[in-house]
Design a protein around this motif. Structure first.
Motif, PDB file in Angstrom:
ATOM      1  N   SER A 216       0.849  -1.194   0.000  1.00 17.53           N
ATOM      2  CA  SER A 216       0.000   0.000   0.000  1.00 17.53           C
ATOM      3  C   SER A 216       0.879   1.236   0.000  1.00 17.53           C
ATOM      4  O   SER A 216       1.951   1.256   0.621  1.00 17.53           O
ATOM      5  N   ILE A 217       0.405   2.245  -0.696  1.00 20.25           N
ATOM      6  CA  ILE A 217       1.157   3.492  -0.800  1.00 20.25           C
ATOM      7  C   ILE A 217       0.190   4.655  -0.661  1.00 20.25           C
ATOM      8  O   ILE A 217      -0.969   4.569  -1.066  1.00 20.25           O
ATOM      9  N   MET A 218       0.642   5.725  -0.035  1.00 17.58           N
ATOM     10  CA  MET A 218      -0.205   6.900   0.163  1.00 17.58           C
ATOM     11  C   MET A 218       0.638   8.156   0.057  1.00 17.58           C
ATOM     12  O   MET A 218       1.780   8.197   0.521  1.00 17.58           O
ATOM     13  N   PHE A 219       0.040   9.157  -0.561  1.00 13.48           N
ATOM     14  CA  PHE A 219       0.676  10.469  -0.600  1.00 13.48           C
ATOM     15  C   PHE A 219      -0.395  11.506  -0.304  1.00 13.48           C
ATOM     16  O   PHE A 219      -1.492  11.437  -0.834  1.00 13.48           O
ATOM     17  N   GLN A 220      -0.096  12.433   0.591  1.00 10.80           N
ATOM     18  CA  GLN A 220      -1.027  13.515   0.884  1.00 10.80           C
ATOM     19  C   GLN A 220      -0.261  14.817   1.067  1.00 10.80           C
ATOM     20  O   GLN A 220       0.922  14.821   1.438  1.00 10.80           O
ATOM     21  N   GLY A 221      -0.945  15.895   0.757  1.00  9.90           N
ATOM     22  CA  GLY A 221      -0.316  17.193   0.899  1.00  9.90           C
ATOM     23  C   GLY A 221      -1.355  18.265   1.152  1.00  9.90           C
ATOM     24  O   GLY A 221      -2.514  18.149   0.752  1.00  9.90           O
ATOM     25  N   GLY A 222      -0.946  19.284   1.857  1.00  7.28           N
ATOM     26  CA  GLY A 222      -1.843  20.390   2.161  1.00  7.28           C
ATOM     27  C   GLY A 222      -1.115  21.710   2.090  1.00  7.28           C
ATOM     28  O   GLY A 222       0.099  21.792   2.314  1.00  7.28           O
ATOM     29  N   TYR A 223      -1.875  22.738   1.777  1.00  2.99           N
ATOM     30  CA  TYR A 223      -1.338  24.095   1.702  1.00  2.99           C
ATOM     31  C   TYR A 223      -2.334  25.033   2.371  1.00  2.99           C
ATOM     32  O   TYR A 223      -3.556  24.832   2.281  1.00  2.99           O
ATOM     33  N   LYS A 224      -1.830  26.030   3.048  1.00  8.38           N
ATOM     34  CA  LYS A 224      -2.699  27.004   3.693  1.00  8.38           C
ATOM     35  C   LYS A 224      -2.041  28.371   3.623  1.00  8.38           C
ATOM     36  O   LYS A 224      -0.839  28.506   3.856  1.00  8.38           O
ATOM     37  N   ALA A 225      -2.823  29.379   3.293  1.00 10.17           N
ATOM     38  CA  ALA A 225      -2.321  30.754   3.243  1.00 10.17           C
ATOM     39  C   ALA A 225      -3.365  31.663   3.865  1.00 10.17           C
ATOM     40  O   ALA A 225      -4.564  31.509   3.616  1.00 10.17           O
ATOM     41  N   GLY A 226      -2.904  32.594   4.688  1.00 17.54           N
ATOM     42  CA  GLY A 226      -3.847  33.479   5.355  1.00 17.54           C
ATOM     43  C   GLY A 226      -3.202  34.762   5.814  1.00 17.54           C
ATOM     44  O   GLY A 226      -2.036  35.056   5.525  1.00 17.54           O
ATOM     45  N   LYS A 227      -3.995  35.539   6.563  1.00 16.35           N
ATOM     46  CA  LYS A 227      -3.575  36.840   7.070  1.00 16.35           C
ATOM     47  C   LYS A 227      -3.504  36.787   8.597  1.00 16.35           C
ATOM     48  O   LYS A 227      -3.515  35.724   9.210  1.00 16.35           O
TER      49      LYS A 227
END
Length: 761
Positions: A216-227
């Motif tokens: 089994s293989i998994m890849f996840q990613g997240g991005y967040k931008a704010g003030k």
């Protein structure tokens, strides 16, 4: 500022290479497993737990969550309450958990920072503490969208959680491939987008997993931008009168890669790579004035956090009664944590010209954590043995780099006329020597069940060894105070516990526990050295003793998921509590300093002989067959310094929560009320300058809703209005130390909204 770009690039590159078959479908998961619809229409996800263990579908043997003292917040609750931070977690789901945004420390039962342990997949995170330049934190270096569960353990459990867990444990588990792959399928994925008006942030994330036979293989990613986070302050001026938040921009990146290989005989091996970055730039208008040293636009601060982790993971579940052990897990890991703070500016009146500082604290660790479990039936007595270990070696380094227009000091160490401020601005030096540290933690406990009586006794004991060995470096040799290399620190501890449990029936569990805890001093508390004649001096204390605790707790767990609750009473006594103190002339002389040379004072660390924290936690929940649900909780604690007969300011005021809601198969609504009592004591200072802020009590209301449109399979929409009545209130954990701005500057956001769109495949 971006910390160590090459490490992130290396991890990303490694993940892409290993991800081969699924690299085209990159993604990151919002929080958990592939969902299954429950009878009331809610999506059931993997659990999230706040305590000290490695997380997966069920608690691993030897994990901190495997105790009645622990509570858990499910991923479904996290999704429906739109929990995206530790502060959100403590708002309704875990009212006894707080997060100090000023220091970056988790607060449980009145203790925070290095006294609360945070783990990711069972791997400890260090609370980084630059004792001289305020680069602290690093334990919130994970994205909630990458988690499958969070556990909270309140209080010390000496055999399960070792050094640094006097207050408790916040344990998070990251997603596994099986969390995304539904039964009967060989792949799965999730895509999510969240908008939060409190800081105008946008947060897309995605995850994908693929199973090929036993791999089994998994890849996840997240991005967040704010003030900047909003407040109720509206005065948009410069300097000491400003109440509006300083303008800022931030970016956050999170990447997670996992590879799992199932072998015959119940063995699973795997590889995990993880990278997290957060970087914030702030136009510090509170430090600027129209005619002062820093003019408008001429002072900007930066705050950055980074963590990288690579681990080789192992899990075993016996398929035979003849196995030497029934289950086991372990992770051999490399981890790199960094906290950085700094500023750039231009001075117009004192030491005229450009100035910049970058203060970094870094820890690199190689370690091995894990546990083994064995059940032994001896007839009337059933034994559940757990043996665990936490072995690590780390290197800590602190450095301040910078530039300015300061000339070289005179032969006597002072500065020429007009440049006396330079005595406060030492840079291009280390304030703490390089510290080579090692730790060994070994524990064993045995849950002894007495036949069918429902009664059990769990004795346990933990051995801890900690060593800090300071090393001279060129950077520390450049320290303006020319400090000698301090002595090394070495300590051991034996921490026993005993827990009694009585399972009256399948609806009532009574328990009582006594446990000891242990925390060794940090490198900064031992060895820091910053300041200079004519100003102030902050110094560590290499003669500190380790903190210890004795904790007593009794309680009950009642009912089940449909109707139940829990109640507990606790009392914790601490010895050798480490605290900052100001020294008098005699004490300064004993340390080899003349207090008269430091008009702004000398501060150091000392042990407080006796302190106590006691309190209670209560929760109750009910789910009705017609779709209605209700929940209530309360967290109360008091803390006292028994040497000075003063209260411990780190203990948060009483908090109570009430939540009601209604759910159908495709939609639901909820109403949450949070009430907090006024803080202890009186505010110390004035309306514009406080050293202690006794925050007023408050009550706020949140309204949340969710909808799963039948026309689009796998789509879920969550929305919420927070602080519906636009109350002005203050978060005690973050603002208790006050500051030099008017009070409204420290207030929490008014009415805000948050919306999330989640699509599962």
């Amino acid at each position: 500022m971006v910390i160590r770009h090459w490490r992130a690039a290396l991890l990303v590159g490694t993940a892409f290479v290993l991800a081969g078959p699924v690299s085209q479908t990159l993604a990151q998961s919002a929080q958990t497993t592939t969902p299954a619809a429950t009878s009331d229409g809610e999506t059931t996800l993997q659990k999230i737990v706040v305590k000290g263990k490695r997380v997966s579908a069920a608690p691993e043997p030897g994990s901190v969550t495997d105790t009645p003292l622990a509570t858990e917040t499910t991923a479904a609750e996290i999704e429906n309450k739109q929990i995206t931070s530790i502060s959100d977690l403590g708002r309704i789901a875990e009212p006894g958990v707080n997060f100090n945004r000023s220091t970056g420390g988790v607060n449980i039962r009145g203790l925070e920072g290095s006294r609360v342990l945070t783990t990711v997949d069972g791997i400890p995170l260090t609370f980084l503490s630059d004792a001289t330049r305020s680069a602290t934190g690093g334990v919130d270096t994970f994205d909630f969208s990458s988690l499958s569960a969070v556990d909270v353990l309140r209080g010390a459990d000496s055999s399960r959680a070792g050094g640094g867990a006097l207050g408790g444990v916040l344990a998070v588990r990251t997603l596994e491939p099986e969390d995304l792959i539904e039964e009967g399928r060989d792949w799965g994925g999730i895509v999510k987008y969240t908008y939060d008006s409190s800081d105008r942030s946008s947060a897309p994330s995605a995850a994908i997993a693929k199973r090929i036979e036993n791999t089994s293989i998994m890849f996840q990613g997240g991005y967040k931008a704010g003030k900047q986070t909003d407040s109720q302050g509206t005065v948009d001026t410069y300097g000491a009168t400003r109440t509006a938040p300083n303008p800022s921009d931030y970016q956050q990146h999170n990447l997670l890669f996992k590879l799992r290989q199932q072998l015959e005989g119940g063995h699973t091996i795997g590889l995990t790579a993880e990278s997290y970055r957060k970087d914030r730039d702030t136009d510090a208008k509170t430090n600027q004035t129209l005619t002062g040293n820093y003019r408008p636009g001429n002072y900007e601060t930066n705050d950055a956090t980074a963590r990288d982790r690579v681990s080789l993971d192992y899990k075993f579940q016996s398929e035979s009664d003849d196995s030497l052990v029934d289950s086991a897990w372990a992770s051999l890991y490399w981890q790199d944590q960094t906290r950085g703070t700094g500023y750039t500016g231009y001075r117009s009146t004192s030491v005229v010209g450009p100035i910049g500082r970058l203060n970094e604290y870094n820890e690199r660790t190689i370690g091995l954590v894990g546990a083994l479990e064995k059940n032994v039936d001896t007839g009337y007595l059933d034994h559940n043995f757990v043996f665990g270990f936490d072995i690590a070696r780390s290197i800590d380094e602190q450095y301040s780099s910078g530039y300015d227009r300061c000339p070289a000091p005179l032969a006597n160490g002072s500065y020429p006329a007009g440049y006396t401020a330079c005595a406060n601005l030492h840079t291009n030096q280390a304030d703490t020597p390089k510290v080579d540290s090692g730790r060994i933690g070994l524990y064993v406990d045995d849950k002894i069940n007495f036949g069918d009586t429902g009664f059990s006794v769990t004795p346990g004991v933990r051995f801890d060894w900690v060593k800090h060995d300071p090393k001279m470096t060129d950077a520390f040799a450049e320290n303006a105070n020319n400090p000698a290399l301090p002595n090394s620190f070495d300590d051991t501890a034996i921490s026993p516990k005993v827990r009694l449990e009585q399972e009256v029936n399948d609806q009532v569990l009574l328990y009582g526990q006594w446990a000891m805890g242990f925390r060794a001093p940090t490198a900064g508390e031992l060895y820091s050295n910053f300041g200079g004649p004519g100003t102030y001096l902050r110094i560590g204390n290499p003669n500190l003793k380790s903190e210890t605790s004795n904790g007593f707790e009794v309680g009950a767990k009642l009912g089940d998921d449909e109707f139940g609750g829990r109640v507990n009473l606790f009392y914790n006594r601490y010895r050798n509590f480490i605290d900052t103190t100001s020294v008098n002339a005699a004490q300064a002389a004993a340390l080899g300093y003349n207090l008269a040379q430091y008009p702004q004072g000398i501060t150091t660390y000392n042990n407080v002989a006796n302190a106590e924290i006691y309190g209670t936690e209560v929760s109750v929940h009910k789910r009705f067959s017609n779709g209605f649900r209700a929940l209530a909780g309360l967290a109360y604690a008091e803390g006292n310094n028994l040497d000075t007969n003063t209260f411990l300011q780190s203990v948060a005021p009483l908090k109570a929560v009430i939540s009601v809601g209604y759910d159908t198969e495709t939609w639901g609504v909820g109403l949450d009320w949070t009430g907090v009592k006024r803080a202890r004591g009186q505010t110390i200072g004035t309306a514009t300058s406080m050293s202690y802020f006794s925050t007023p009590g408050y009550g706020i209301v949140d309204l949340t809703a969710w909808w799963e449109p039948e026309q689009i399979k796998g789509l879920k929409i969550n929305a919420g209005i927070y602080n519906v009545f636009d109350k002005t209130y203050y978060d005690y954990a973050s603002v208790r130390n006050g500051g030099s701005q008017p009070r409204e500057y420290y207030s929490e956001p008014g009415r805000t909204f948050k919306i999330s769109l989640t699509q599962r495949f």
